[in-house]
Design an enzyme around this catalytic site. Structure first.
Site, short mmCIF file in Angstrom:
data_model
loop_
_atom_site.label_atom_id
_atom_site.label_comp_id
_atom_site.label_asym_id
_atom_site.label_seq_id
_atom_site.Cartn_x
_atom_site.Cartn_y
_atom_site.Cartn_z
N ARG A 136 0.81 -1.22 0.00
CA ARG A 136 0.00 0.00 0.00
C ARG A 136 0.85 1.27 0.00
O ARG A 136 0.47 2.28 0.59
CB ARG A 136 -0.95 0.04 1.21
N SER A 171 -10.67 0.12 2.89
CA SER A 171 -9.94 0.00 4.16
C SER A 171 -9.46 1.38 4.61
O SER A 171 -8.79 2.08 3.85
CB SER A 171 -8.71 -0.89 3.99
N GLU A 209 -4.86 4.88 5.90
CA GLU A 209 -4.46 4.54 4.53
C GLU A 209 -4.81 5.62 3.52
O GLU A 209 -3.95 6.01 2.71
CB GLU A 209 -5.09 3.18 4.15
#
Ligand code: EPU
Length: 346
Positions: A172, A243, A338
């Site tokens: 990520r 997420s 995130e």
């Protein structure tokens, strides 16, 4: 650089971004311009420099949180186009413009027999954002297929090409979230896919559903869509950014200590002496799953997904802070947000 005058007519003032972010946060852009070509992008960059406006780039808006109104010029990247060249060794090279919808592209690939991206079906957002966070799901990451990224350098206005190595991909993350943050606007992505059937079905949730089945790319694509639809809310129905936190990576020593207290805790061993934990599990075990906090909440089927019921960026970030604090207190694990946060007031 190109003459910047033509762009002025296409710049909107005080523009509502609610329809341009999948959390449906009603924040405003001081100035807003939709970008359909590289030359238009270059003009907008000149204009911003002349007017001393900060540039913010958005595309699908599915991985950002608007904490407040956004000052400066927001560029909505809407470049379109897909072109291919078939290689001799059963591969196909595909150039995809940054504004192409990710899932539509994955579907196009499946229909044309270009394989590899099936596990990444239904990820919201557009192509240009995909390398920034190196999108991944069900055991596959974009970086496995990426050859290079086409960009325009914000400072010079010149097109450049970044190789896979330049992008410095990780879980990520990429150079676009680290040392090259805001240095480039991504205009296109170049991928190499396979013209032969390849499937990746080792991710536990996928393997469970495919037990006893001979997987084909189409079966994997359909199963991933089924899995995602069963757990993740559609942002068009319940605003969210997928997420909200990364899965934390901790030392094996810390993981062993947690395992001693919580024998059922999910663990994913990594290279070296590291272990990835499931942020969703940690959040669920702090009692947040399915909870509502005023106008925002935590999804009832996936504790890693924060959902917006007509709240604003501040409500979402307050809930995220609350979750981070409680996870840190209970498990001594630090969660990292995130999505990118825009519109800081300080
Ligand atoms: N789990 C819980 N509670 C929950 C949900 C999950 O305890 O509410 C547990 C599951 O039982 C499982 C573990 O957490 O043991 C992992 O769950 P899952 O397979 O659903 O994946 P995840 O780690 O929560 C990651 C990605 C998703 C991606 C899925 C599938 C991150 C930050 N998220 O989620 O990506 O779709 O794996 O590969 O890595 C996204 O980035 O926006 C995203 C949705």
């Amino acid at each position: 650089m190109t003459d910047s005058l033509a762009i002025i007519e296409q710049i909107h003032k005080s523009f509502d971004l609610k329809d341009f972010n999948s959390l449906a946060i009603p924040a405003k852009a001081e100035f807003f311009c939709s970008i359909d070509s590289v030359s238009q992008l270059q003009q907008a960059l000149v204009y911003a420099m002349q007017q001393n406006l900060k540039i913010t780039t958005i595309s699908g808006g599915s991985n950002l949180v608007l904490a407040a109104d956004v000052s400066g010029l927001v560029l909505h990247i809407n470049l379109k186009g897909v072109s291919t060249s078939t290689m001799l060794d059963n591969t196909v090279d595909i150039s995809v413009a940054a504004g192409e919808n990710w899932h539509d592209f994955v579907t196009l690939c499946l229909n044309n027999g270009w394989h590899g991206l099936e596990n990444l079906a239904l990820i919201p957002g557009n192509m240009g954002a995909a390398p920034i966070q190196n999108i991944g799901a069900y055991g596959v990451e974009l970086s496995h297929f990426l050859q290079s990224v086409d960009v325009v350098n914000v400072e010079t206005g010149q097109p450049e090409v970044l190789t896979d190595e330049d992008c410095d991909f990780g879980y990520r993350t990429s150079v676009f979230k680290q040392s090259a943050l805001d240095k480039y606007v991504i205009t296109g992505v170049n991928l190499r896919l396979s013209t032969q059937s390849v499937t990746h079905v080792s991710y536990p949730a996928l393997a469970d559903l495919l037990q006893g089945v001979e997987p084909t790319p189409k079966i994997v694509f359909d199963t991933v869509c089924q899995l995602r639809r069963s757990k993740l809310p559609d942002p068009k129905e319940i605003p969210n950014v997928g997420s909200f936190f990364k899965n934390p990576i901790v030392s094996k020593q810390q993981a062993d200590q947690l395992m001693a207290t919580y024998p059922e805790i999910p663990m994913f061993p990594q290279k070296g002496d590291f272990t990835k934990l499931a942020a969703a599990w940690l959040i669920e075990h702090c009692g947040f799953k399915g909870s509502r906090h005023g106008k925002v909440g935590v999804h009832h089927k996936q504790a890693l997904v924060l959902v917006n019921f007509e709240g604003n960026g501040e409500d979402i970030l307050l809930l995220a802070e609350n979750i981070k604090t409680q996870v840190a207190e209970k498990f001594a694990v630090e969660l990292e947000v995130e999505p990118r946060i825009y519109g800081h007031t300080h």
